[in-house]
Design a protein around this motif. Structure first.
Motif, short mmCIF file in Angstrom:
data_model
loop_
_atom_site.label_atom_id
_atom_site.label_comp_id
_atom_site.label_asym_id
_atom_site.label_seq_id
_atom_site.Cartn_x
_atom_site.Cartn_y
_atom_site.Cartn_z
N TYR A 77 -1.83 30.10 18.28
CA TYR A 77 -1.29 29.77 16.95
C TYR A 77 -2.41 29.35 16.02
N SER A 78 -2.82 30.26 15.16
CA SER A 78 -3.88 29.91 14.20
C SER A 78 -3.32 29.09 13.04
N PHE A 79 -1.99 29.09 12.88
CA PHE A 79 -1.35 28.28 11.83
C PHE A 79 -0.21 27.46 12.43
N HIS A 80 -0.14 26.19 12.06
CA HIS A 80 0.95 25.33 12.51
C HIS A 80 2.31 25.94 12.19
N ALA A 81 2.40 26.53 10.99
CA ALA A 81 3.68 27.06 10.51
C ALA A 81 4.26 28.12 11.43
N HIS A 82 3.40 28.93 12.04
CA HIS A 82 3.89 29.97 12.95
C HIS A 82 4.54 29.35 14.18
N TYR A 83 3.94 28.31 14.72
CA TYR A 83 4.52 27.62 15.88
C TYR A 83 5.85 26.98 15.50
N ILE A 84 5.87 26.30 14.37
CA ILE A 84 7.10 25.63 13.93
C ILE A 84 8.21 26.65 13.74
N ALA A 85 7.89 27.77 13.12
CA ALA A 85 8.91 28.81 12.91
C ALA A 85 9.45 29.33 14.23
N GLU A 86 8.55 29.76 15.11
CA GLU A 86 8.98 30.41 16.34
C GLU A 86 9.61 29.46 17.35
N LYS A 87 9.04 28.29 17.53
CA LYS A 87 9.49 27.40 18.60
C LYS A 87 10.53 26.37 18.16
N LEU A 88 10.41 25.86 16.96
CA LEU A 88 11.33 24.81 16.52
C LEU A 88 12.48 25.36 15.68
N LEU A 89 12.16 26.26 14.74
CA LEU A 89 13.21 26.82 13.88
C LEU A 89 13.83 28.08 14.46
#
Length: 97
Positions: A77-89
Motif C-alpha cells: 500500500y503506497s497510499f493509506h487511502a487504498h488500504y482504508i478503502a479496500e480493508k475498512l470500507l
C-alpha cells in the motif's frame, strides 16, 4: 491525543530491543492489533531519504468500540487511502481516487 492505555494491548509498540533481522516473518498487507516488533517493522517498512518508516491507520471505532492499530506494508500500500478503502470500507481503491 488518545491515551495509550485506551488501545488494546496488542496495539502498543514494543520498546526497542536488539532483534536479529534474519528469518524475518512473512508479512502480508498489514499487521492488525498486534505488537510491532523490530523484525516486523523491518518487514513492513519503507525507506525515505535513508530513514525507515511504517504507515499506520488507527481504526477509532474497532471491535467492541475500542481503537485498533493497523500497521501497513509499504510494498503493498503506497497510499493509506487504498488500504482504508479496500480493508475498512470494502470498496475498490480506485473509488477513493
Amino acid at each position: 491525543m488518545q491515551n495509550p492505555s485506551a488501545f488494546p494491548p496488542g496495539a502498543l509498540l514494543d520498546s526497542p530491543q536488539a532483534e536479529s533481522t534474519q528469518d524475518l516473518p512473512l508479512v502480508s498487507d498489514a499487521m492488525v492489533g498486534e505488537r510491532l516488533t523490530l523484525s516486523s517493522f523491518a518487514s513492513l517498512s519503507g525507506n525515505l531519504a535513508g530513514y525507515p518508516f511504517v504507515k499506520v491507520v488507527v481504526e477509532r471505532s474497532g471491535p467492541q468500540g475500542r481503537p485498533v492499530l493497523h500497521v501497513l506494508n509499504h510494498a503493498v500500500y503506497s497510499f493509506h487511502a487504498h488500504y482504508i478503502a479496500e480493508k475498512l470500507l470494502r470498496v475498490p481503491a480506485a473509488e477513493v481516487e
